[in-house]
Write a protein that holds these residues in place. Structure first.
Motif, PDB file in Angstrom:
ATOM      1  N   ARG A 113      -5.711   1.445  -2.832  1.00  0.00           N
ATOM      2  CA  ARG A 113      -4.272   1.585  -3.069  1.00  0.00           C
ATOM      3  C   ARG A 113      -3.522   1.965  -1.791  1.00  0.00           C
ATOM      4  NH1 ARG A 113      -3.642   6.769  -5.302  1.00  0.00           N
ATOM      5  NH2 ARG A 113      -2.763   7.276  -3.263  1.00  0.00           N
ATOM      6  N   GLN A 114      -4.176   2.744  -0.934  1.00  0.00           N
ATOM      7  CA  GLN A 114      -3.571   3.185   0.319  1.00  0.00           C
ATOM      8  C   GLN A 114      -3.668   2.140   1.426  1.00  0.00           C
ATOM      9  OE1 GLN A 114      -5.929   6.674   0.902  1.00  0.00           O
ATOM     10  NE2 GLN A 114      -4.868   7.863  -0.665  1.00  0.00           N
ATOM     11  N   HIS A 145      -4.541   8.569 -10.882  1.00  0.00           N
ATOM     12  CA  HIS A 145      -4.819   8.686  -9.446  1.00  0.00           C
ATOM     13  C   HIS A 145      -4.405  10.054  -8.924  1.00  0.00           C
ATOM     14  CE1 HIS A 145      -5.711   4.441  -7.771  1.00  0.00           C
ATOM     15  NE2 HIS A 145      -6.124   4.520  -9.025  1.00  0.00           N
ATOM     16  N   ARG A 146      -3.281  10.548  -9.377  1.00  0.00           N
ATOM     17  CA  ARG A 146      -2.859  11.886  -8.933  1.00  0.00           C
ATOM     18  C   ARG A 146      -3.860  12.948  -9.371  1.00  0.00           C
ATOM     19  NH1 ARG A 146       2.273   9.723 -10.613  1.00  0.00           N
ATOM     20  NH2 ARG A 146       3.596   9.319  -8.782  1.00  0.00           N
ATOM     21  N   HIS A 164      -6.631   1.065   2.746  1.00  0.00           N
ATOM     22  CA  HIS A 164      -7.744   1.352   3.639  1.00  0.00           C
ATOM     23  C   HIS A 164      -9.066   0.710   3.229  1.00  0.00           C
ATOM     24  CE1 HIS A 164      -5.017   4.072   5.482  1.00  0.00           C
ATOM     25  NE2 HIS A 164      -5.097   5.017   4.563  1.00  0.00           N
ATOM     26  N   LEU A 208      -8.555   4.705  -4.829  1.00  0.00           N
ATOM     27  CA  LEU A 208      -7.493   5.412  -4.124  1.00  0.00           C
ATOM     28  C   LEU A 208      -7.347   4.862  -2.711  1.00  0.00           C
ATOM     29  CD1 LEU A 208      -8.082   7.258  -6.592  1.00  0.00           C
ATOM     30  CD2 LEU A 208      -7.731   9.215  -5.086  1.00  0.00           C
ATOM     31  N   LEU A 209      -8.477   4.626  -2.054  1.00  0.00           N
ATOM     32  CA  LEU A 209      -8.436   4.073  -0.704  1.00  0.00           C
ATOM     33  C   LEU A 209      -7.853   2.667  -0.704  1.00  0.00           C
ATOM     34  CD1 LEU A 209     -11.926   5.254   0.595  1.00  0.00           C
ATOM     35  CD2 LEU A 209      -9.696   6.137   1.299  1.00  0.00           C
ATOM     36  N   PRO A 246       0.827  -1.207   0.000  1.00  0.00           N
ATOM     37  CA  PRO A 246       0.000   0.000   0.000  1.00  0.00           C
ATOM     38  C   PRO A 246       0.863   1.259   0.000  1.00  0.00           C
ATOM     39  CG  PRO A 246      -0.758  -1.566   1.662  1.00  0.00           C
ATOM     40  CD  PRO A 246       0.569  -2.058   1.165  1.00  0.00           C
ATOM     41  N   GLY A 247       0.330   2.310  -0.599  1.00  0.00           N
ATOM     42  CA  GLY A 247       1.091   3.555  -0.623  1.00  0.00           C
ATOM     43  C   GLY A 247       0.495   4.578  -1.559  1.00  0.00           C
ATOM     44  N   GLY A 248       1.359   5.451  -2.078  1.00  0.00           N
ATOM     45  CA  GLY A 248       0.946   6.491  -2.992  1.00  0.00           C
ATOM     46  C   GLY A 248       0.683   5.953  -4.378  1.00  0.00           C
ATOM     47  N   GLU A 271      -6.898  12.712  -7.127  1.00  0.00           N
ATOM     48  CA  GLU A 271      -6.550  13.227  -5.799  1.00  0.00           C
ATOM     49  C   GLU A 271      -6.467  14.749  -5.784  1.00  0.00           C
ATOM     50  OE1 GLU A 271      -4.047   9.602  -3.696  1.00  0.00           O
ATOM     51  OE2 GLU A 271      -2.969  10.998  -4.984  1.00  0.00           O
TER      52      GLU A 271
END
Length: 325
Positions: A47-48, A308-309, A50, A44-45, A9-11, A312
């Motif tokens: 990927r992080q 994704h960027r 969560h 996005l969640l 998981p991360g950015g 975000e």
């Protein structure tokens, strides 16, 4: 095949385009060769780290896709190899192929490009199930949408207008002109204006009959304040936090209701029921042109980190699509 994996998981750079096993259709499933998927906040969640996929779902992100059926498993009727479709997914859209329960397939609406069709399933199912089925938005009522420039927001504006409702949205000022073009009657800059005061002003003090909220805790007290008598608040996101303070007296005084829902974790039969409702009630509006997919841009799936960027940054209007072609 290749798919967008998340080894750690991360950015955005945590997304890795990798070789993975081909999916095999289980009973009641088909295989779709993916032409496009779409970026959703849930991706996005995930990927992080969560928001893991529900049990049995592919490990890759992607809650919707469009493409062509390439294989059909046992106990599937009404679909054939070569059919162009779009689909609601529990995961796996960021891939070259995905297994889809047949009940979550939708035909590509007439007049919609196959790639752009990837922008429809998740938003159509989310908006219809919440705004129409849960909240019962009716003709002549006022809908307040938070995040009006999102995929959910741009679709909900059009659907509500098609149903004869008046729409107010919160969004960055730079997006207001586009949202008015889609049918929003009132646009509110949430960074400069108090949406409670603005909603009361434009409704003659009455408030919003229905509020579709993606913020959760941060907006809870103000959403209740913005409700009309008999108003319905539907919470579908927690971008503003999980825990908030609720004044039950204020809610009782308005005879209001609050409902919180999620789509991804629903059982297959519930998802199939929602998909059927969308096909029956929403697809005719799409085919007539009253409701259309709003696509900000297309990005190659191999560049999912860039997409994704962008999401975000909140600089987009509508859906950001990921294409395999």
């Amino acid at each position: 095949m290749r798919a967008m994996t998340i080894p750690e998981p991360g950015g955005p750079d945590a997304l890795v385009w990798s070789e993975v096993p081909d999916p095999e259709p289980r009973p009641g499933e088909v295989i779709v060769n993916v032409l496009a998927s779409a970026v959703n906040r849930a991706d996005l969640l995930q990927r992080q780290g969560h928001y893991p996929p529900p049990p049995g779902a592919p490990a890759y992100p992607g809650l919707e896709c469009s493409g062509v059926i390439s294989a059909i498993g046992p106990d599937v009727a009404g679909w054939e190899v070569g059919r162009e479709v779009c689909a609601l997914l529990a995961g796996g859209g960021y891939a070259e192929r995905v297994a889809v329960p047949a009940g979550q397939l939708l035909p590509v609406p007439a007049g919609v490009d196959l790639v752009d069709a990837a922008a429809l399933p998740e938003v159509a199912c989310t908006v219809w199930s919440n705004v129409v089925r849960v909240a019962g938005l009716g003709k002549g009522e006022t809908l307040l949408l938070h995040g009006g420039g999102s995929g959910i927001g741009t679709f909900a504006i059009q659907l509500a207008v098609a149903l004869g409702a008046t729409v107010a949205v919160t969004a960055r000022a730079a997006k207001h002109e586009r949202l008015r073009e889609l049918g929003a009657a009132h646009t509110i800059d949430y960074r400069e204006q108090d949406f409670v005061e603005e909603v009361r002003r434009v409704t003659g003090g009455r408030g919003a009959d229905v509020i579709l909220d993606i913020m959760g805790a941060a907006y809870l007290p103000r959403n209740v304040a913005a409700l009309a008598t008999g108003g319905r608040l539907v919470v579908i996101g927690m971008q503003g936090g999980r825990k908030g303070e609720l004044d039950l007296g204020a809610l009782l005084a308005k005879r209001g209701t609050i409902t919180a829902t999620a789509l991804r974790s629903r059982p297959l039969d519930e998802k199939a029921e929602i998909v059927r409702g969308v096909r029956e009630e929403v697809w005719p509006l799409v085919e007539s042109g009253a409701v259309r997919p709003v696509v900000d841009r297309r990005v190659p799936m191999t560049e999912a980190a860039r997409a994704h960027r962008l999401v975000e940054s909140n600089d987009h209007v509508g859906k950001v699509l990921l294409t395999t072609g």
